[in-house]
Structure formats: C-alpha cells, structure tokens
Write a protein that holds these residues in place. Structure first.
Motif, PDB file in Angstrom:
ATOM      1  N   ASP A  59      45.581  38.922  64.434  1.00  0.00           N
ATOM      2  CA  ASP A  59      46.330  38.008  63.586  1.00  0.00           C
ATOM      3  C   ASP A  59      47.494  38.681  62.876  1.00  0.00           C
ATOM      4  O   ASP A  59      48.176  38.067  62.051  1.00  0.00           O
ATOM      5  N   ARG A  60      47.716  39.969  63.174  1.00  0.00           N
ATOM      6  CA  ARG A  60      48.840  40.710  62.607  1.00  0.00           C
ATOM      7  C   ARG A  60      49.336  41.707  63.640  1.00  0.00           C
ATOM      8  O   ARG A  60      48.521  42.426  64.249  1.00  0.00           O
ATOM      9  N   VAL A  61      50.632  41.764  63.860  1.00  0.00           N
ATOM     10  CA  VAL A  61      51.234  42.726  64.774  1.00  0.00           C
ATOM     11  C   VAL A  61      52.470  43.314  64.113  1.00  0.00           C
ATOM     12  O   VAL A  61      52.930  42.822  63.078  1.00  0.00           O
ATOM     13  N   THR A  62      53.029  44.334  64.730  1.00  0.00           N
ATOM     14  CA  THR A  62      54.287  44.900  64.262  1.00  0.00           C
ATOM     15  C   THR A  62      55.395  44.516  65.222  1.00  0.00           C
ATOM     16  O   THR A  62      55.152  44.264  66.411  1.00  0.00           O
ATOM     17  N   ALA A  63      56.612  44.469  64.706  1.00  0.00           N
ATOM     18  CA  ALA A  63      57.740  44.046  65.524  1.00  0.00           C
ATOM     19  C   ALA A  63      57.971  44.985  66.697  1.00  0.00           C
ATOM     20  O   ALA A  63      58.492  44.572  67.731  1.00  0.00           O
ATOM     21  N   ASP A  64      57.593  46.256  66.553  1.00  0.00           N
ATOM     22  CA  ASP A  64      57.837  47.199  67.645  1.00  0.00           C
ATOM     23  C   ASP A  64      56.685  47.243  68.651  1.00  0.00           C
ATOM     24  O   ASP A  64      56.805  47.890  69.690  1.00  0.00           O
ATOM     25  N   ALA A  65      55.571  46.534  68.380  1.00  0.00           N
ATOM     26  CA  ALA A  65      54.461  46.478  69.326  1.00  0.00           C
ATOM     27  C   ALA A  65      53.764  45.126  69.216  1.00  0.00           C
ATOM     28  O   ALA A  65      52.577  45.046  68.891  1.00  0.00           O
ATOM     29  N   GLY A  97      47.633  24.944  65.616  1.00  0.00           N
ATOM     30  CA  GLY A  97      48.258  26.244  65.433  1.00  0.00           C
ATOM     31  C   GLY A  97      47.366  27.260  64.764  1.00  0.00           C
ATOM     32  O   GLY A  97      46.394  26.918  64.087  1.00  0.00           O
ATOM     33  N   VAL A  98      47.720  28.516  64.971  1.00  0.00           N
ATOM     34  CA  VAL A  98      47.056  29.630  64.301  1.00  0.00           C
ATOM     35  C   VAL A  98      48.136  30.584  63.810  1.00  0.00           C
ATOM     36  O   VAL A  98      49.138  30.816  64.490  1.00  0.00           O
ATOM     37  N   ARG A  99      47.939  31.125  62.641  1.00  0.00           N
ATOM     38  CA  ARG A  99      48.941  31.939  61.952  1.00  0.00           C
ATOM     39  C   ARG A  99      48.970  33.368  62.500  1.00  0.00           C
ATOM     40  O   ARG A  99      47.920  33.959  62.769  1.00  0.00           O
ATOM     41  N   LEU A 100      50.176  33.894  62.664  1.00  0.00           N
ATOM     42  CA  LEU A 100      50.368  35.285  63.083  1.00  0.00           C
ATOM     43  C   LEU A 100      51.423  35.915  62.193  1.00  0.00           C
ATOM     44  O   LEU A 100      52.506  35.352  62.009  1.00  0.00           O
ATOM     45  N   GLU A 101      51.114  37.077  61.642  1.00  0.00           N
ATOM     46  CA  GLU A 101      52.058  37.814  60.814  1.00  0.00           C
ATOM     47  C   GLU A 101      52.678  38.941  61.637  1.00  0.00           C
ATOM     48  O   GLU A 101      51.979  39.655  62.361  1.00  0.00           O
ATOM     49  N   ILE A 102      53.987  39.076  61.508  1.00  0.00           N
ATOM     50  CA  ILE A 102      54.735  40.118  62.222  1.00  0.00           C
ATOM     51  C   ILE A 102      55.334  41.045  61.181  1.00  0.00           C
ATOM     52  O   ILE A 102      56.159  40.625  60.359  1.00  0.00           O
ATOM     53  N   ASP A 103      54.919  42.293  61.177  1.00  0.00           N
ATOM     54  CA  ASP A 103      55.402  43.268  60.211  1.00  0.00           C
ATOM     55  C   ASP A 103      56.476  44.145  60.819  1.00  0.00           C
ATOM     56  O   ASP A 103      56.532  44.335  62.042  1.00  0.00           O
TER      57      ASP A 103
END
Length: 825
Positions: free
Chosen positions: A701-707, A801-807
C-alpha cells in the motif's frame, strides 16, 4: 591495359548497411531526382487505363516518372470508391492488382537512370480499400472488443493481402482520439481513451509488420479534438492536453515500429501540423528518436500558401518543419526552386530523401524483383493460410487472407481482359478474424425484462427499420464497391439463425434520413402482431455515385447529408439524436407493448432513449463489416455472448458535450435541467449473466517513486447461469500530489476473463512506472509523489478503489522514448 571488372554500385549491395547504401545512392542523385523521391503527386488510378487487351500504364504515369527521373511513392493504385470513380468496370480487381503493381515497379526500375523502386501506398482503414479487398469492422468496433491480439490477427491477414497485391505501405487511422462524437470521422477512431488507443495501435503495427507491410499512422496529432466536432477544423489544445490525451497512441505506434506518420490537417498552437517543427522534429524525431517518414495529408502543403503567399515558400516551410513526403501537392514539386532561392537548406532535402530511401531499403524494395515481390508474398500468405487451417480457422467473404493472385507457370501474374471476372468469393466461415471482431464488438447497452437472448421457441419476429435489410450501412466509410450478393444483412442473419418454422416479418418503416413517417403505422402493426420486434436503426457512411466530394476526398455536405450519409469523412452532425423518421418508428413500435430489441448500426454514439415498452434491449453494432448481420444474429440468439464494452461514452444529448469519462476532476455537479453524466459510461457493457466484483487488493500500500512496483488483484464471480467473458478494467485516480490538476480517472489496464457459471477467478495487474506515471512539467511521463487510488470494475462508473501512497521524487516512466521507425526486413 586491363579493364577493371565492373562492380555494382554500393547501394545495390544487399549485404551493405542501410545507412551506407543510402549515402551512396544519395551522392549519385541530381536535385531533380531528389525532389522526385519526396513527392507523391499522382493519384494511383491515373497510372493505368483499361483497354480491350487488359490494363496498361498511362502516358500520364510515364510522364510523371520522366519528369523527376523516378517516383518516390504512388498513392492508391488499387483504390476504388465513388471519389476515385473506380469500380469493377475499369478498376483493378484481386487478379489484376498485383499485375499492375508489377508493371509500375518494372517501369520505374528499368526506365530510369538509377532504377530506384517506388513505394506503393494503399488505404487500409479497416481492410484494403480495393476491389475484392478484405473489409473489416471499423476502428470504433475494434475498440469495442478491447482485444488487441484479435485485432493484430485481423490486420495481419489484411496486410498479407496488400503485400500479395504488390503494396508496401498501409495508411491507417489510429492516432485520432474521439473527444466530440459529432465528428463524422469518429468511426475511424478506436476510442476516446489514450491507453486503449495505444494498445490497439501497437496491435495494428505489429500485425502489419508480421505480413511485411509498413504502417503510416494517421493523423499526427490532435485531429480528434476539432472544435465543434467539425472535420479539419481548428483545435484549441494546450501542450498538456496534447501530451496527456493525443500523443499516447503515436508514442506506442512509434515504439512498435511504425514506418511513418501522417501530419494532420489541424493546427497546434496556431501552426498547421504539416508545418509544425515542434511536432515533427523537436518532439517526434529529437525526443522520440523516430527515424521513419512523415507524410503530409492530402493537399495539406498546398494549403500553406495561405500563410506564405507562395507555393515555393509553402514547400520550404513544410520541408523545414520535418515533412518528408507530400500527398497530391503541387507545391512540394517545386523544392528545387526553394533551394535556389535559399528558402531551405539542401541538408533538409537530403535528410528527407534519406528517410524515404531508408524505408525502401528496409522494406526490401531493391532486392525484390517486381514479380518476385508478388511471388514471395504469395508464399508468406500461403504460410499464414496453412497456419489458420491448422488452427481450425479459415476465412469468408470480406474476411480473407488468401491472396487471390492467379499466376502462370512462370510465377508471373496473369492479366485479365474485358469481361473476365475474378474468382468468386469463397463460402462464409464464422471463425474468420473479421467476423470474430464483429461479434466481440456488439455491445449490450441496456436490458429490461429478459428479452435476450431470443428463445428458440419464438415463432413470430418482426425485423424493422432502415438498416434491417441493408449491407452497405454495415461497412463504414473508406470502403470499396462490393460485388452483388456480398455480405449478410441483419435480416438475413436473423432468418438464418432462427429456428425452422419461425415467421419473420419485415418492413423498413422509414428511410434512414428525413421526416417521412408514412411507413411507420404498417411497421408498428407488424410489431404488434409479433412476439418480439427487432428494430435496426442508426446511421450509414456508405458513399453513393452522386456524392459530391472535396478535393481531398471528403464528402461535401452542403445543406444536408449527402446521398443519405449520416457519418463518415466530412459528414459531421450538430444533433446526435436519430433522424425524425427513425424516432417516430421507435416510438410507435415501443407503444405496441411488444418486447423491443433496438440494434444501432452506427459509426458514432447516438443519443437514443430507452424504448418505452416494459421489456426491451438496446445494442450497439459499430459498423461491423460485411458479415455483421450474422454477428448481430449470433448475439441476439445467444450463440455468442455480448462481449463488447464501450470505447466511447454515450451522451444523453449533444447539448451536454463533452462527455468523455476522463475529463479534469473539478467536481462539477451538473446542469439544472439534466444530468451531466453520460447515458452509458466508457467501458460499460452488459452480458447475459451476472458477475460480482470483490474489492481490489494490493501487494503493497506504499511504494517509492523510484521503485513503484506492486501487484493489484481482484476477484470476480459469475453468479449467473451462462458463461461470462468479462473485461476487468483498471483505473488510476490521483487524490493528491502531482504537477497538474488531476483527471477524474484514467484507464491503465484491462484483462479479459472467461468465467464458468457459479465459479470465481481473479484478475491480476502488474503495477509499475507505466501504470502510475503522469505527464510532468516538461511533458515527459514521470512517477510523482502523492496519493492515488487504484480502481477496478466493469466500467468507468462502477469501480471500487484502494489507496496507494507514492513517496519520494519524480522518476521517468521510460517507455517509447526511442524508436528507429520502419519495419525490419
């Protein structure tokens, strides 16, 4: 003194690198010969004439070749339609097409100083626009299938036919995205969505390349956004809208190996596309690395005279912007004058000539002898046919892969004299790719009262409407004349599919256009006496002999629809409701109380209210091709499930356009007098069973912009009694972050599932940079930090929908940044 042995010029050495061959040939050419290679002035049907002994090359063609010491390209040698005036009486049928292509090539190679072959360019909008050519459903029908592999298979067959008849390049509309369905060329678009358009464009290019044909993608760029849905009108696109909506298909096509793109008529930022250096050079070549050719649309360079005041300056303007090849223009033939006057550098001309020559080398034109090209293509097509037979699939009328090119014992195609006829069309086969597209594109929009599928016990059916017993409206624009008896109307399809003993009554009830209601009462009486009424309404793009055309082949509307056309190039509508007569017929039949099935044969979404009867069904059959009547009947009787899903949103009326699903998310609440929502949303389509979707589940539910990699899964259960073919759709909706205002939602994936009754299966989506990327501040696609929801469902208006955060910071999505262009040999 010993005479040194003769050596072939380097450009004739097939083992030499293409770049070296081009450089060698370019160095041998005069300015006149160079100008000839970037011109495509002659209409192909002016290159031949019919005589008592068969077809022969004309003096007009020979003079054109002699003027420039060669010919860059020849458009439409085998095109047939009312605009060209070519029909079965004088045109090139399946037997003569390859022979004349050979004659053209032989003359250019043997009767010019350098022997440079000519590119033979043909229209392949939905099959080959030639006598006895394959006719496929139109692009809007293709989009409704949501099935790129099926489309690629159909394109490969049509392209093999082109190659067997001697052609090299296919012109195909693929890049226009529907933003206003009033536009008459809506039928030539796959969809209103950039993602779906990109996937279909990839399938198009890959299918054509598999058969040795290069594709020129039309139209670059933004033509689908014309103001008011008016053909060739102005666009008011900003750079971001251009990149977010109108360039995705072009990038995908370039990455897949398109041979060329055609510059559109419209302008971007005030400059016509054919003279827009930003589009044709800075973006297409410098940023995307495209090495193929840029072709002008018909007469577009000559239109620049209004800006330059001088045809020579107009030619220089287009060449300097990045246009390589004209289409019917007079001004581009004066490029030598532009060089002499210093209006353009010779390096620009050399670059354009080099790209044209490179394409000819890549396509193998210098290696194939004229007759050998036809023979080798026969082998390729024969292999394709054998593969089809091994898979249990053959082809029917309008659906053929077979090359229909009879040859003599020496392999050279035989001529046809006056009165000779081509081979008759073979028996229909329900598994040909064209008919599979037609069946898969039929979209069930609404259904009340379990009218469908029609019961085998139904004994009295009324088949009514102006499109019920007509084949021409099934075909779409850009279609060649068909032989008498070709095709299956909806009425014929129903008669063949119905149980023995079923009574089928028929009446038109009204004309396709106009307000004559004199036949409505008798048609309604037939409906009242039937157990079910099938009402076949909609439109037609069929051109007639009395259609008046503009100089580029578009129909001229004048004060009303030309010859009954309601759609097609040049036929734009202000009102999306059905004509008066059709509306009266729908009302009268609905008032009888008989269950009503409305089938809309159409090239654009019409605003059609649901029938007032208690039991009804509404289907759209987007110009499904010559076997479309059988495809519709298969769906009506349940021999095929309704698989189609809307590639465009269906409006309630023209008054609330635009209605595309992926507009900017400004929380607009609608009009006072009616809803602003679509009548039927993008992606919508019903089936004969019921399915239930679970909530989407993410592996993270959380990823980084570079991966930004994860998996999204959703369970789908078939709760009905019939098999389900479900198109599971994945959308992204940005909640926060990013550099631009977000859209309501954006399609980023789809998966087709076959689910048996009472069972459950799971759709799985691999989520990566391409899924999560958006257009950044420099108009490159990047993954930006923020919060998004990943939504799944059966349509754009029915998602969970399901929430995803992009750090983290932005990261480039990569993708189609570099492509050489042109098919590999």
């Amino acid at each position: 003194m010993t005479t040194p042995p003769y050596r072939e010029p380097l450009y004739r050495d097939p083992s030499a690198p293409v770049a070296d061959r081009v450089r060698d040939l370019l160095g041998r050419m005069t300015s006149t010969e160079k100008v000839g290679q970037v011109n495509q002035r002659l209409y192909g049907w002016h290159a031949y004439e019919r005589t008592p002994d068969g077809h022969r090359l004309t003096d007009t063609f020979r003079d054109e070749v002699n003027t420039f010491g060669g010919m860059g390209a020849l458009y439409g040698l085998q095109r047939a339609d009312p605009w060209s005036g070519v029909g079965f009486e004088d045109g090139l049928d399946a037997r003569d097409g390859a022979r004349m292509a050979e004659a053209v090539q032989r003359h250019v190679r043997e009767d010019t100083r350098l022997g440079i072959p000519v590119l033979l360019v043909e229209e392949m909008p939905h099959g080959h626009q030639a006598l006895d050519g394959t006719v496929l459903p139109v692009n809007l029908a293709v989009g409704a299938t949501w099935d790129p592999p099926l489309y690629a298979e159909a394109v490969a067959g049509a392209a093999a036919e082109l190659r067997a008849r001697g052609a090299h390049l296919a012109l195909v509309s693929a890049l226009d995205v529907v933003r206003d369905p009033r536009w008459g060329r809506t039928e030539e678009c796959f969809t209103e969505d950039p993602y779906l358009a990109a996937r279909m464009t990839e399938a198009l290019v890959e299918g054509a390349r598999a058969s040795g044909i290069g594709v020129v993608l039309k139209h670059f760029a933004g033509q689908g956004a014309s103001v008011g849905g008016r053909n060739s009108a102005a666009t008011e696109l900003g750079a971001r809208e251009l990149h977010e909506i109108h360039l995705a298909a072009a990038r995908a096509g370039v990455s897949a190996g398109a041979a060329g793109v055609m510059a559109a008529y419209n302008e971007f930022d005030g400059l016509p596309c054919v003279a827009n250096r930003y589009l044709l050079t800075e973006l297409l070549r410098d940023r995307w690395g495209f090495g193929g050719v840029v072709m002008a649309d018909g007469g577009a360079i000559d239109r620049l005279v209004r800006l330059t005041g001088d045809p020579v300056a107009a030619a220089a303007r287009a060449l300097d912007a990045g246009c390589d090849l004209s289409l019917w223009d007079a001004s581009f033939a004066r490029l030598a004058e532009a060089l002499d006057r210093g209006l353009v550098a010779e390096e620009r001309l050399d670059a354009a000539v080099s790209r044209v020559l490179s394409l000819k080398f890549r396509l193998g034109l210098f290696e194939d002898e004229p007759s050998g090209a036809v023979e080798s293509s026969r082998v390729r097509v024969g292999s394709a046919l054998k593969r089809q037979a091994d898979e249990g699939s053959s082809a029917g009328p309008g659906d053929r892969l077979r090359p229909s090119v009879p040859t003599g014992p020496d392999g050279v195609t035989e001529g046809v004299g006056p009165g000779d006829e081509a081979d008759p069309v073979g028996p229909a086969d329900p598994v040909g790719p064209g008919e599979r597209i037609a069946r898969a594109s039929v979209t069930l929009l609404g259904h009340e009262g379990d009218v469908l599928p029609l019961s085998p016990g139904t004994r009295r059916i009324a088949v009514l409407g102006p499109n019920a017993d007509a084949v021409a409206p099934l075909l779409g624009d850009y279609t060649a004349p068909q032989r008498p008896g070709t095709g299956v109307s909806v009425l014929q399809g129903i008669r063949a599919a119905a149980s023995p003993g079923t009574e089928i009554a028929h009446a038109e009830g009204c004309a396709l256009v106009g307000d004559d209601v004199s036949g409505v009462a008798s048609a309604a009486a037939l409906a009242a006496a039937a157990e079910v009424a099938v009402l076949v309404l909609g439109g037609s793009s069929a051109r007639a002999g009395d259609t008046v055309f503009d100089s580029n082949g578009a129909a001229l509307t004048g004060s009303g629809p030309p010859s009954g056309m309601t759609c097609g190039e040049g036929v734009d509508l202000a009102d999306l409701s059905l004509p008066t007569g059709q509306r009266a017929l729908l009302d009268a039949v609905s008032a009888t109380g008989t269950p009503v099935v409305v089938v809309l044969v159409q090239g654009r979404p019409h605003a059609v209210p649901a029938p007032r009867s208690g039991a009804w069904a509404l289907l759209s059959a987007w110009y499904p091709g010559p076997l479309g009547g059988r495809a519709v009947a298969d769906v009506l009787f349940g021999n095929a499930e309704p698989r189609g899903r809307l590639p465009v949103s269906v409006p309630r009326s023209a008054a609330h356009l635009p209605v595309f699903y992926n507009g900017k998310d400004h929380r607009y609440r609608g009009y006072v007098d009616q809803s602003a929502e679509a009548e039927y949303a993008f992606g919508h389509g019903l089936s004969y069973t019921t399915v239930v979707y679970g909530a989407p589940r993410l592996s993270r539910d959380r990823v980084t912009a570079d991966a930004p990699r994860l998996v999204c899964r959703v369970a789908v259960r078939n709760t009905g009694a019939r098999p389900a073919h479900e198109t599971v759709q994945l959308y992204v909706r940005r909640l926060s972050g990013g550099t631009a205002w977000p859209r309501v939602r954006e399609l980023r994936g789809f998966v087709a599932l076959d689910i048996a009754p009472g069972t459950e299966t799971e759709a799985e989506f691999e989520i990566g940079p391409d899924t999560l990327a958006s257009v950044g501040p420099d108009h490159e696609r990047v993954v930006e930090a923020g919060v998004v929801t990943l939504e799944t469902g059966p349509a754009s208006d029915r998602t969970q929908g399901v929430r995803l955060e992009i750090d983290g910071g932005a990261r480039s999505a990569g993708g189609a940044e570099s492509a050489a262009g042109g098919p590999a040999r």
